[in-house]
Design a protein around this motif. Structure first.
Motif, PDB file in Angstrom:
ATOM      1  N   VAL A   1       0.848  -1.202   0.000  1.00 55.84           N
ATOM      2  CA  VAL A   1       0.000   0.000   0.000  1.00 55.84           C
ATOM      3  C   VAL A   1       0.881   1.248   0.000  1.00 55.84           C
ATOM      4  CG1 VAL A   1      -1.701   1.329   1.298  1.00 55.84           C
ATOM      5  CG2 VAL A   1      -1.949  -1.144   1.082  1.00 55.84           C
ATOM      6  N   GLN A   2       1.925   1.235   0.860  1.00 58.49           N
ATOM      7  CA  GLN A   2       2.814   2.390   0.906  1.00 58.49           C
ATOM      8  C   GLN A   2       3.628   2.532  -0.380  1.00 58.49           C
ATOM      9  OE1 GLN A   2       2.997   4.870   3.495  1.00 58.49           O
ATOM     10  NE2 GLN A   2       3.912   5.776   1.656  1.00 58.49           N
ATOM     11  N   LEU A   3       4.055   1.424  -0.961  1.00 57.66           N
ATOM     12  CA  LEU A   3       4.775   1.479  -2.239  1.00 57.66           C
ATOM     13  C   LEU A   3       3.892   2.091  -3.322  1.00 57.66           C
ATOM     14  CD1 LEU A   3       7.140   0.794  -4.129  1.00 57.66           C
ATOM     15  CD2 LEU A   3       6.167  -1.501  -4.383  1.00 57.66           C
ATOM     16  N   GLY A   4       2.609   1.704  -3.311  1.00 55.42           N
ATOM     17  CA  GLY A   4       1.688   2.292  -4.284  1.00 55.42           C
ATOM     18  C   GLY A   4       1.576   3.795  -4.129  1.00 55.42           C
ATOM     19  N   MET A   5       1.619   4.289  -2.882  1.00 52.87           N
ATOM     20  CA  MET A   5       1.560   5.729  -2.660  1.00 52.87           C
ATOM     21  C   MET A   5       2.865   6.403  -3.098  1.00 52.87           C
ATOM     22  SD  MET A   5      -1.452   6.164  -1.547  1.00 52.87           S
ATOM     23  CE  MET A   5      -1.392   7.862  -0.962  1.00 52.87           C
ATOM     24  N   ASP A   6       4.003   5.739  -2.869  1.00 53.36           N
ATOM     25  CA  ASP A   6       5.290   6.317  -3.261  1.00 53.36           C
ATOM     26  C   ASP A   6       5.426   6.409  -4.780  1.00 53.36           C
ATOM     27  OD1 ASP A   6       5.914   6.515  -0.611  1.00 53.36           O
ATOM     28  OD2 ASP A   6       7.280   4.798  -0.570  1.00 53.36           O
ATOM     29  N   VAL A   7       4.948   5.396  -5.459  1.00 53.22           N
ATOM     30  CA  VAL A   7       5.023   5.381  -6.922  1.00 53.22           C
ATOM     31  C   VAL A   7       3.892   6.207  -7.530  1.00 53.22           C
ATOM     32  CG1 VAL A   7       4.931   3.896  -8.965  1.00 53.22           C
ATOM     33  CG2 VAL A   7       6.148   3.133  -6.922  1.00 53.22           C
ATOM     34  N   GLY A   8       2.738   6.138  -6.898  1.00 48.94           N
ATOM     35  CA  GLY A   8       1.537   6.792  -7.425  1.00 48.94           C
ATOM     36  C   GLY A   8       0.539   5.739  -7.856  1.00 48.94           C
TER      37      GLY A   8
END
Length: 897
Positions: free
Chosen positions: A588-595
């Protein structure tokens, strides 16, 4: 002699003879002056002898004795005036010979004679009139000939349709099915007046008085096709009847439109309105393979057409606009947007409108209209015995594929040979495996509360071609009408995480020090070694470190399956281990970091569709852990993109279509590069870890490399396993869906206790089905290794994590065990492996040890993987239903199993 009686001087031309001689001089000498030094003609000599010069006035006078002689000289063809004689001035209406051009009058004066410049190219009114009259005459002749040559449609002949024959991938016949099974012509007297009035009010209000054609509609259709726009049908009932009756030519071309126009004119002039109406209703297509009103009445209401009431007639009339979008049963295999819910809404609105139009057109009284306020829901679809089992699902899928490849193809009228990609042996193997698991574990009589409405769906795709070799659509196509291999609305859960990892490798983590406007210009591709937090109820942040909040200002706390934290106290785990154990918070956090927009872009590049029915909103963090609901076919195709080192091919089910020996359609490979090979191969390498020692160990195949991912959604409403070898990619889904006809809406139900299991997850029944099917499908084929992954990206730290000496939980370099972490959440080498006799594997769902099971239900009232906003009573409501972003938490989410 007095001055006034003196004889007037003779013309200088010397009389008629001189005029004739002057006219016979060479044309190139007209108007030439005497050579320098030679004497000019004498004004004093009656014979015109040389020796003196003429006055200017005498040179301007005509060289002829009169106008008559000048005209005769002009008519002399190529003869020119004498060199020393100036001709009469040309008036605007004179036709005067010009150098090198004859003066003879032509039959068609174009370009215009005697005109200069642009006036030469402007036709005269006579020429324009003659052309118009000629064209009009030719048009009349053409129309007359066309009218004489076209034949009036024969309703009996139109009702004779051939079978469509479907073939397996090996060329053997699968099934023959077609139009003749469901056709019957009835006379006009057996057609209810309510049906006639409903069609007139809905389709052609002027039917009883018009000539049978709509010139404006024809012109509009021709213009639209000439522009390359969408094709259009006939505007009047007569034109639609003619269109329906043209069995041999269903192409949407200008030539066919002209042909239909002439036939419509002839039909309108030679047939009674009652004959036209009966012909139209007996040839129209009502969906579900029903041609003609009688077949439609039997198909939808189980009665003869003459017994239909006005309400039922209004519904059947609504189907004429397009049964795909107005049949309440839905047709998602043809168009994913044509769901049962949407079609029911469409049909209800049009049924209401038609009844109201009948009142407006005085075909029905308001009092009678008021009797029909409840929508006449038709019977559920029924299929012939030859379409039982999986055959009906295969045929509907092939029909949709062929129709989408060539919209002009009218399969319902028969006569086509459809060659499919379906492997008969693999279809039987998949059906047998699902039936074995179902019969062994699902017992609605024993567990009615948890084992009813259980459904399985599966699809298998050939990696190198995209060909769909097998599907499982449900128990029986004649009893269960939704193809479970296609879109069902079941969310895919953590099987979506590989797209997040691919997006991180492809697009990279954004620089938290850059403003949003510059964030795309500074990105760092991530590697599987990148470190993220495995803490439960993790506060999710934006890429710049600020806490993410929803539109109401509430923070987002992401949970893991079973509310478990990983590797405390640092909670530092790498992405490979997070995928292996299906931990939600890192992805979930990776998705936010990448967009999340980039995550969606990666999923679509892999082969998922961006449709309202299958792709969830990417505006919330839980998008990265599978709130979307693509079909099993699309998931198998998307994972095949990773198996093919980043080359994407849309799954397809038809290789070619023939009619009368002619190839109507032939599949062409349209491979696209979705990801660089380094990205795809690294995703595969991480997914291999899932099967080798993670949540997907139940899918291991002896002697073969397997990559795959488990997925379980919040509330335990669906469970998936999607995996692949270098040869085949297969997706298996399981869910409980109450779509009983007595239900007011479709509802996904929880699966706690289903099949006698405490909880259903991707590592249980779905992975078992996947394993048993793939073992048979691969058979004795040689084992093929995956390409070796090359190093990619950098080891980044996301979500506020930073490099530190704190041990990191990874499969390769596990940290020291912590007393506070459960053995199931400890990296494999951090604790001694138990002996088979002492305990069960975490993911061995067949084990009876209650302590060895995985994905136990939510504890302490927590939610399973779904977003948990600030712990306020008003925001911790569970569920959400299939209509929202997800069935769990506030916005929906997944378990992670």
């Amino acid at each position: 002699m007095s001055e006034h009686r003196r004889k007037p001087p003779q013309p200088q031309g010397g009389g008629r003879a001189a005029a004739r001689r002057a006219a016979q001089q060479p044309s190139g000498r007209r108007g030439a002056r005497p050579a320098a030094g030679s004497p000019g003609p004498s004004a004093h000599s009656p014979s015109g002898s040389y020796g003196s010069t003429s006055t200017p006035r005498e040179e301007e006078e005509p060289a002829y004795s009169g106008r008559a002689e000048a005209r005769r000289a002009q008519r002399g063809g190529g003869r020119r005036r004498a060199p020393d004689v100036a001709g009469p001035p040309r008036g605007p209406g004179r036709r005067t010979a010009s150098p090198g051009r004859p003066g003879k009058k032509r039959f068609v004066d174009y370009p215009r004679f005697g005109r200069q410049g642009w006036r030469r190219w402007v036709p005269s009114w006579k020429l324009v009139s003659a052309c118009c009259l000629g064209c009009f005459g030719l048009l009349i002749a053409f129309v007359g000939a066309a009218y004489y040559m076209v034949a009036i449609p024969d309703v009996a002949q139109a009702a004779k349709a051939q079978n469509n024959v479907y073939y397996w991938a090996d060329g053997s016949q699968m099934v023959a099915t077609g139009g003749e099974v469901n056709r019957q012509i009835i006379p006009y007297e057996q057609i209810p007046s309510a049906m006639r009035y409903a069609v007139i009010s809905a389709e052609n209000k002027t039917f009883e008085t018009d000539s049978g054609v709509d010139p404006q509609g024809i012109a509009r259709a021709l213009l639209n096709m000439a522009k390359g726009g969408q094709t259009q049908g006939g505007s009047t009932i007569t034109q639609q009847y003619v269109k329906n009756a043209q069995l041999n030519d269903q192409s949407q071309t200008i030539t066919r439109k002209f042909k239909e126009l002439f036939i419509s004119i002839k039909v309108g002039a030679t047939k009674q309105k009652s004959e036209i109406m009966a012909g139209y209703l007996n040839t129209a297509y009502y969906g579900r393979g029903a041609y003609g009103l009688q077949a439609a009445a039997r198909t939808y209401y189980g009665k003869d057409a003459k017994n239909l009431d006005p309400s039922q007639c209004a519904f059947l009339a609504s189907l004429l606009k397009g049964a795909t979008y107005f049949d309440p049963a839905g047709a998602p295999e043809i168009d994913p947007a044509a769901t049962a819910e949407q079609n029911t809404k469409n049909a209800t609105e049009r049924w209401t409108w038609i009844l109201d139009q009948e009142v407006k057109d005085k075909h029905m009284t308001q009092a009678e209209r008021d009797k029909y306020r409840l929508f006449p829901m038709p019977d559920k679809p029924k299929k012939g015995a030859n379409l039982s089992g999986q055959i009906g699902y295969l045929v509907s899928l092939a029909q949709a594929s062929a129709k989408n490849s060539n919209p002009d193809m009218n399969l319902a009228q028969g006569g086509y040979q459809i060659y499919t990609t379906f492997d008969k042996k693999k279809v039987q193997e998949m059906e047998g495996v699902v039936k074995k698991v179902r019969d062994k574990n699902i017992d609605p009589k024993k567990r009615p509360d948890v084992d009813t409405f259980v459904q399985f769906g599966a699809a298998s795709v050939e990696v190198k071609t995209g060909a769909i070799v097998a599907i499982y659509g449900g128990d029986d196509a004649t009893k269960h009408f939704t193809n479970n291999a296609d879109e069902t609305g079941a969310q895919v859960g953590s099987t979506f995480k590989p797209f997040v990892l691919a997006a991180g490798m492809e697009y990279g983590k954004r620089d938290p020090n850059k403003p949003a406007s510059q964030s795309d210009s500074s990105r760092t591709p991530v590697s599987p070694d990148s470190i993220y937090s495995g803490k439960n109820k993790l506060k999710i942040k934006n890429y710049d470190g600020t806490v993410w909040k929803d539109e109401n200002g509430n923070e987002w706390l992401q949970t893991n399956d079973g509310n478990e934290s990983y590797n405390p106290p640092s909670y530092a785990i790498d992405l490979r281990y997070a995928m292996q154990e299906s931990v939600n918070t890192p992805y979930v956090q990776l998705g936010m970091d990448v967009g999340t927009d980039k995550v969606k872009q990666a999923a679509m590049a892999a082969g998922l569709r961006d449709s309202k029915t299958s792709m969830a909103s990417s505006s919330v963090p839980s998008f990265s852990i599978g709130t979307s609901s693509p079909s099993a076919i699309r998931m198998a195709g998307a994972y095949a993109t990773f198996a093919a080192s980043g080359t994407q091919r849309d799954p397809f089910s038809v290789t070619k279509v023939l009619k009368n020996g002619n190839v109507i359609y032939k599949h062409e490979d349209q491979a696209k590069s979705a990801f660089p090979a380094a990205v795809a191969n690294n995703v595969t390498d991480v997914l291999k870890t899932v099967v080798d020692k993670g949540t997907g160990t139940n899918a291991k195949l002896s002697g073969r490399q397997v990559a795959g991912k488990t997925g379980t959604t919040d509330g335990n409403r669906s469970a998936w396993f999607v995996g692949y070898t270098p040869q085949y990619s297969t997706a298996v889904g399981m869910y409980r869906l109450d779509d009983n006809e007595t239900s007011k809406k479709r509802e996904f139900l929880k699966m706690f206790g289903t099949g006698g299991q405490e909880k259903i997850h991707g590592a249980s029944f779905p992975s078992t089905i996947w394993h048993d099917y793939m073992q048979q499908a691969l058979g004795g084929s040689p084992a093929v290794p995956f390409p070796a992954p090359e190093k990619i990206g950098d080891k980044v730290y996301g979500g506020g994590m930073s490099p530190s000496p704190t041990p990191v939980a990874t499969p390769s370099t596990p940290p020291s065990p912590s007393p506070s972490i459960k053995p199931s959440h400890t990296p494999p080498s951090m604790s001694p492996s138990p002996s088979p006799s002492s305990s069960c594997s975490r993911w061995d769902w067949t084990c009876s040890d209650p302590t060895g099971g995985a994905d136990t239900g939510p504890t302490n009232g927590g939610t399973n993987g779904g977003p948990t906003p600030s712990p306020t009573p008003s925001r911790t409501k569970p569920g959400g239903g299939p209509g929202g972003a997800g069935p769990g938490g506030w916005f929906g989410g997944t378990n992670g199993g």
